[in-house]
Structure formats: C-alpha cells, structure tokens
Motif scaffolding. Structure first.
Motif, PDB file in Angstrom:
ATOM      1  N   GLN A 299      21.945 -19.948 -18.059  1.00 31.21           N
ATOM      2  CA  GLN A 299      21.135 -19.789 -16.856  1.00 31.21           C
ATOM      3  C   GLN A 299      21.576 -18.494 -16.172  1.00 31.21           C
ATOM      4  N   VAL A 300      20.631 -17.568 -16.013  1.00 34.88           N
ATOM      5  CA  VAL A 300      20.962 -16.245 -15.490  1.00 34.88           C
ATOM      6  C   VAL A 300      20.093 -15.939 -14.274  1.00 34.88           C
ATOM      7  N   ALA A 301      20.690 -15.399 -13.238  1.00 31.33           N
ATOM      8  CA  ALA A 301      19.949 -14.961 -12.054  1.00 31.33           C
ATOM      9  C   ALA A 301      19.965 -13.442 -11.997  1.00 31.33           C
ATOM     10  N   LEU A 302      18.805 -12.842 -11.819  1.00 31.67           N
ATOM     11  CA  LEU A 302      18.718 -11.390 -11.732  1.00 31.67           C
ATOM     12  C   LEU A 302      18.951 -10.943 -10.297  1.00 31.67           C
ATOM     13  N   PRO A 303      19.776  -9.936 -10.101  1.00 33.60           N
ATOM     14  CA  PRO A 303      20.015  -9.423  -8.746  1.00 33.60           C
ATOM     15  C   PRO A 303      18.920  -8.447  -8.334  1.00 33.60           C
ATOM     16  N   VAL A 304      17.681  -8.926  -8.341  1.00 32.27           N
ATOM     17  CA  VAL A 304      16.535  -8.064  -8.026  1.00 32.27           C
ATOM     18  C   VAL A 304      15.970  -8.479  -6.680  1.00 32.27           C
ATOM     19  N   GLU A 305      15.755  -7.489  -5.803  1.00 31.78           N
ATOM     20  CA  GLU A 305      15.211  -7.773  -4.482  1.00 31.78           C
ATOM     21  C   GLU A 305      13.959  -6.927  -4.258  1.00 31.78           C
ATOM     22  N   PRO A 306      12.998  -7.438  -3.483  1.00 33.32           N
ATOM     23  CA  PRO A 306      11.808  -6.631  -3.185  1.00 33.32           C
ATOM     24  C   PRO A 306      12.166  -5.439  -2.318  1.00 33.32           C
ATOM     25  N   LEU A 307      11.369  -4.357  -2.413  1.00 32.14           N
ATOM     26  CA  LEU A 307      11.607  -3.174  -1.600  1.00 32.14           C
ATOM     27  C   LEU A 307      11.370  -3.498  -0.124  1.00 32.14           C
ATOM     28  N   PRO A 308      12.100  -2.856   0.764  1.00 34.58           N
ATOM     29  CA  PRO A 308      11.868  -3.099   2.189  1.00 34.58           C
ATOM     30  C   PRO A 308      10.505  -2.583   2.617  1.00 34.58           C
ATOM     31  N   THR A 309       9.988  -3.129   3.698  1.00 38.39           N
ATOM     32  CA  THR A 309       8.700  -2.696   4.234  1.00 38.39           C
ATOM     33  C   THR A 309       8.910  -1.482   5.126  1.00 38.39           C
ATOM     34  N   PHE A 310       8.076  -0.449   4.912  1.00 36.89           N
ATOM     35  CA  PHE A 310       8.189   0.772   5.700  1.00 36.89           C
ATOM     36  C   PHE A 310       7.050   0.869   6.703  1.00 36.89           C
ATOM     37  N   ASP A 311       7.257   1.699   7.706  1.00 36.58           N
ATOM     38  CA  ASP A 311       6.244   1.935   8.729  1.00 36.58           C
ATOM     39  C   ASP A 311       4.964   2.477   8.083  1.00 36.58           C
ATOM     40  N   THR A 312       3.824   2.104   8.639  1.00 32.65           N
ATOM     41  CA  THR A 312       2.545   2.572   8.081  1.00 32.65           C
ATOM     42  C   THR A 312       2.291   4.042   8.390  1.00 32.65           C
ATOM     43  N   ASP A 313       2.987   4.583   9.363  1.00 31.87           N
ATOM     44  CA  ASP A 313       2.880   6.008   9.652  1.00 31.87           C
ATOM     45  C   ASP A 313       3.754   6.775   8.670  1.00 31.87           C
ATOM     46  N   ALA A 314       3.169   7.748   7.965  1.00 33.49           N
ATOM     47  CA  ALA A 314       3.876   8.455   6.896  1.00 33.49           C
ATOM     48  C   ALA A 314       5.139   9.143   7.405  1.00 33.49           C
ATOM     49  N   LYS A 315       5.064   9.781   8.566  1.00 25.41           N
ATOM     50  CA  LYS A 315       6.231  10.498   9.100  1.00 25.41           C
ATOM     51  C   LYS A 315       7.384   9.535   9.371  1.00 25.41           C
ATOM     52  N   ASN A 316       7.066   8.405   9.999  1.00 27.17           N
ATOM     53  CA  ASN A 316       8.104   7.416  10.290  1.00 27.17           C
ATOM     54  C   ASN A 316       8.651   6.796   8.999  1.00 27.17           C
ATOM     55  N   ALA A 317       7.743   6.577   8.014  1.00 22.37           N
ATOM     56  CA  ALA A 317       8.168   5.978   6.758  1.00 22.37           C
ATOM     57  C   ALA A 317       9.158   6.873   6.024  1.00 22.37           C
ATOM     58  N   VAL A 318       8.904   8.208   6.057  1.00 25.01           N
ATOM     59  CA  VAL A 318       9.822   9.151   5.404  1.00 25.01           C
ATOM     60  C   VAL A 318      11.182   9.118   6.086  1.00 25.01           C
ATOM     61  N   ALA A 319      11.158   9.034   7.411  1.00 25.87           N
ATOM     62  CA  ALA A 319      12.429   8.972   8.153  1.00 25.87           C
ATOM     63  C   ALA A 319      13.199   7.704   7.808  1.00 25.87           C
ATOM     64  N   GLU A 320      12.487   6.575   7.705  1.00 22.58           N
ATOM     65  CA  GLU A 320      13.135   5.314   7.355  1.00 22.58           C
ATOM     66  C   GLU A 320      13.710   5.371   5.943  1.00 22.58           C
ATOM     67  N   LEU A 321      12.980   6.015   5.049  1.00 21.64           N
ATOM     68  CA  LEU A 321      13.458   6.154   3.672  1.00 21.64           C
ATOM     69  C   LEU A 321      14.721   6.997   3.617  1.00 21.64           C
ATOM     70  N   GLY A 322      14.743   8.059   4.440  1.00 24.49           N
ATOM     71  CA  GLY A 322      15.941   8.892   4.495  1.00 24.49           C
ATOM     72  C   GLY A 322      17.150   8.130   5.007  1.00 24.49           C
ATOM     73  N   GLU A 323      16.932   7.316   6.027  1.00 24.74           N
ATOM     74  CA  GLU A 323      18.033   6.510   6.559  1.00 24.74           C
ATOM     75  C   GLU A 323      18.539   5.504   5.510  1.00 24.74           C
ATOM     76  N   LEU A 324      17.596   4.904   4.764  1.00 19.42           N
ATOM     77  CA  LEU A 324      17.995   3.969   3.733  1.00 19.42           C
ATOM     78  C   LEU A 324      18.823   4.646   2.651  1.00 19.42           C
ATOM     79  N   ALA A 325      18.402   5.851   2.258  1.00 21.41           N
ATOM     80  CA  ALA A 325      19.136   6.592   1.223  1.00 21.41           C
ATOM     81  C   ALA A 325      20.526   6.964   1.704  1.00 21.41           C
ATOM     82  N   ALA A 326      20.633   7.299   2.998  1.00 26.13           N
ATOM     83  CA  ALA A 326      21.936   7.698   3.558  1.00 26.13           C
ATOM     84  C   ALA A 326      22.904   6.524   3.593  1.00 26.13           C
TER      85      ALA A 326
END
Length: 351
Positions: A322-349
């Motif tokens: 019995q094996v469990a995969l450590p897979v999680e769904p991607l987080p939800t980002f803001d619908t505004d592209a500028k804010n979404a890019v900023a959130e992605l940058g924070e996540l990467a950091a």
C-alpha cells in the motif's frame, strides 16, 4: 532533453514510493497506490517501466486520457522508454466500415505481441473499452490484409472490391490515408497501415503507391509522391491493412488482447471505480456484443496478473503493498495576472 528536465524525472525514478512499488512488483506481488493527481499515474507508469525494465499496460477510463498519457510518457524517451496506444474502435450501429487508422493501430499491436516484440521498457496505453473489444488470433491476421506483387494475376475489380469493403474511400486523387483512385489501368492507393518490400526483398517504408495493370496482371508497383503524384522507386511487394465492421464485430477466431500479452507485462489500472463505470456503461450501450469481453471478465484477466491500482482517494482492492503518493494540488492564485505573478514569486522564494 535538457538536464534540468531530466532532474525531476530522475527524482521520480528514485523516489521512495517508486522504490516501494518496484520492490513489491519484483517479488511478484501486486500493489495499491493512493493520492493520484493530474499526470501522476502516467508518470508512475513510465517510472515503473524504466525501473523494472518490463512492459507496462496502462489502463485508462476515457479515450482522450490515452492521448494525454502518451504526451506525458514522451518525457521518458531519454531513458529509452517507448509508448504506444491500443485504441478503441468506435463502430456505430448500422455502420459497415471502421476507422482504418485505429484498426491498423490495433492490428500492429497484435502483430508485435505475436512476434514477441513487446519487451523491455515500453508502455502500452489502452482505454478499458479497447481491452473489451476482441482482436484477431495471430493466425487470423491475414483476414485483415491484402498482399500485392508485380507480375501476379489480380483482376482490378477484385482489388477495388476489397478496398471498398475494407473501408477505403474512392477519390479523384489520393490525398490522405485511406484514399484510392482509379484512372484506366492505373490504381493509386494511400495505405493506412501494412508493409512494403523493395524488389530485392528488403523492407522499406510504406507510402502511397501506384499499381499499373495490363489486363488482369499487375505490371508494376511504384511508390508515389502524394503531392505531385509522380512515380518514384519500384516496389517488390505491398501489404495493405483494412477491415469491415462485420469482420471486427465477430466471435470467429477472436481473442482478448490481455490473453496474448506475455507474463512480464504489468497492468496499471488508473481509477478503478471509474474504469468499472465506463466499462459497464459501454457494454450496456452495445447493440451487438459479438467479439466483446464482459467487464467482469476483463478486470479478472487484469487483476490475476501482478498489477497496480492507482487511485486518487481510495486504496483500491489490490492486495499487497500500500503506497501513498506525496502529491498535492497546486495552490490557487489571484485571478489578476499581476498579483498572480507576485504570488508565484513569493512561493518560489519560500522553496
């Protein structure tokens, strides 16, 4: 393939869940996997084929999932993995012909299995409906082929009748696979599958070809350019693939592909409950069940082998690891592209 791309695949190949599955399957046991998301099952199938050096049969519930799986599995090409589809024929009530490309695809798989060429690092992707549909016994493959060679007696009418019954389309000129055209004693054919030999007997790529008849004799066969329709090199023999719905929907000399697969093949069932629902729904919609294996029998054939069930939320019914995969769904980002890019940058950091 770029080294960066290979890096995460190498991580997947060496990941603890993959190692646990490899160990269980190598011992001859089956396994259940929980936590599948997105392309996880497809990538896991590729990883297991590479690590085990054994063929894998990836069973999916929907026809389009097979194409998505092939796209994902292309990522493993650098590790020597090859992937192909075993498609489902879609024959509607009242139809007399079948999709020739799909028929050729299925017959090619049967031919390769019969020739013991399904070995090593390979993944065969099949919708569950495709596995329910019977295939010709290897000794019956000749029913779906038509061989032609120069200097043989072949009334043109016999060839044209076979092309028509086999699903080929008569056109003014050949432009795509499945077309044929007739001009006096000349017949052009654009094959969907088959084989070709040069005059000396060496194999060559099958391409559109032209038959020149002298009465009932095939005077010559030439490969042709489908755009210019000009003759190219001579051919020593061609073999066409084709078939009718009547041939396909038959119990005569038909078997289930699973019974032909060699023992090392490992079935991977993606989303067992959905597979069951789709198989039952397909079977209940049939107007003619000839040549079709019932869902319960298909699953019995699959699960009697060493196999893996991969599910999103349940552990499946497979006994063993019995094996469990450590897979999680991607987080939800803001619908505004500028804010979404900023959130992605924070996540990467934060990583």
């Amino acid at each position: 393939m770029a080294t960066a791309t290979l890096g995460w695949l190498e991580t997947l190949l060496e990941a603890p869940p993959t190692a646990a599955l490899v160990d269980a399957l190598a011992r001859g046991g089956s396994a259940s996997v929980r936590g599948s998301r997105g392309s996880a099952a497809n990538l896991l199938a590729g990883a297991l084929a590479v690590r085990l050096n054994r063929p894998v049969l990836l069973v999916v519930a929907h026809l389009d999932e097979a194409d998505d799986a092939l796209d994902d599995l292309e990522r493993f090409a650098a590790f020597g993995l090859s992937a192909e589809r075993f498609g489902a024929l879609e024959v509607l009530p009242g139809e007399s012909s079948v999709n020739l490309e799909l028929l050729a695809e299925r017959l090619n798989v049967v031919e390769r299995v019969a020739a013991e060429k399904l070995t090593g690092t390979q993944v065969l992707v099949a919708p569950v409906q495709a596995l329910m549909q019977g295939v010709p016994e290897p000794s019956a493959l000749g029913e779906f082929t038509f061989a032609i060679a120069p200097d043989e007696q072949l009334p043109p009418g016999r060839l044209l009748d076979w092309l028509d019954r086999a699903g080929y389309r008569r056109e003014d000129a050949v432009g795509q696979p499945g077309d044929f055209a007739v001009r006096g004693g000349i017949v052009d054919v654009f094959p969907v599958g088959g084989s070709a030999l040069l005059p000396g007997g060496s194999p060559t790529a099958l391409s559109p070809f032209r038959l020149d008849f002298f009465g009932d004799e095939v005077e010559s066969i030439h490969a042709i350019d489908p755009e210019q329709l000009g003759s190219k090199h001579k051919l020593g023999r061609v073999s066409l693939v084709g078939g009718s719905a009547v041939q396909v929907q038959s119990d005569d000399r038909r078997v289930n592909l699973i019974d032909l697969l060699p023992e090392p093949v490992v079935p991977i069932l993606h989303e067992t409950l959905e597979l069951t629902e789709q198989a039952r729904g397909y079977y209940e919609r049939l107007t003619n069940p000839a040549g079709i294996t019932q869902p319960n029998d298909v699953f019995k054939k699959l699960t009697q082998r060493t196999h893996v069930e991969v599910n999103g939320y349940s552990s499946g019914s497979a006994m063993g690891e019995q094996v469990a995969l450590p897979v999680e769904p991607l987080p939800t980002f803001d619908t505004d592209a500028k804010n979404a890019v900023a959130e992605l940058g924070e996540l990467a950091a934060d990583e």
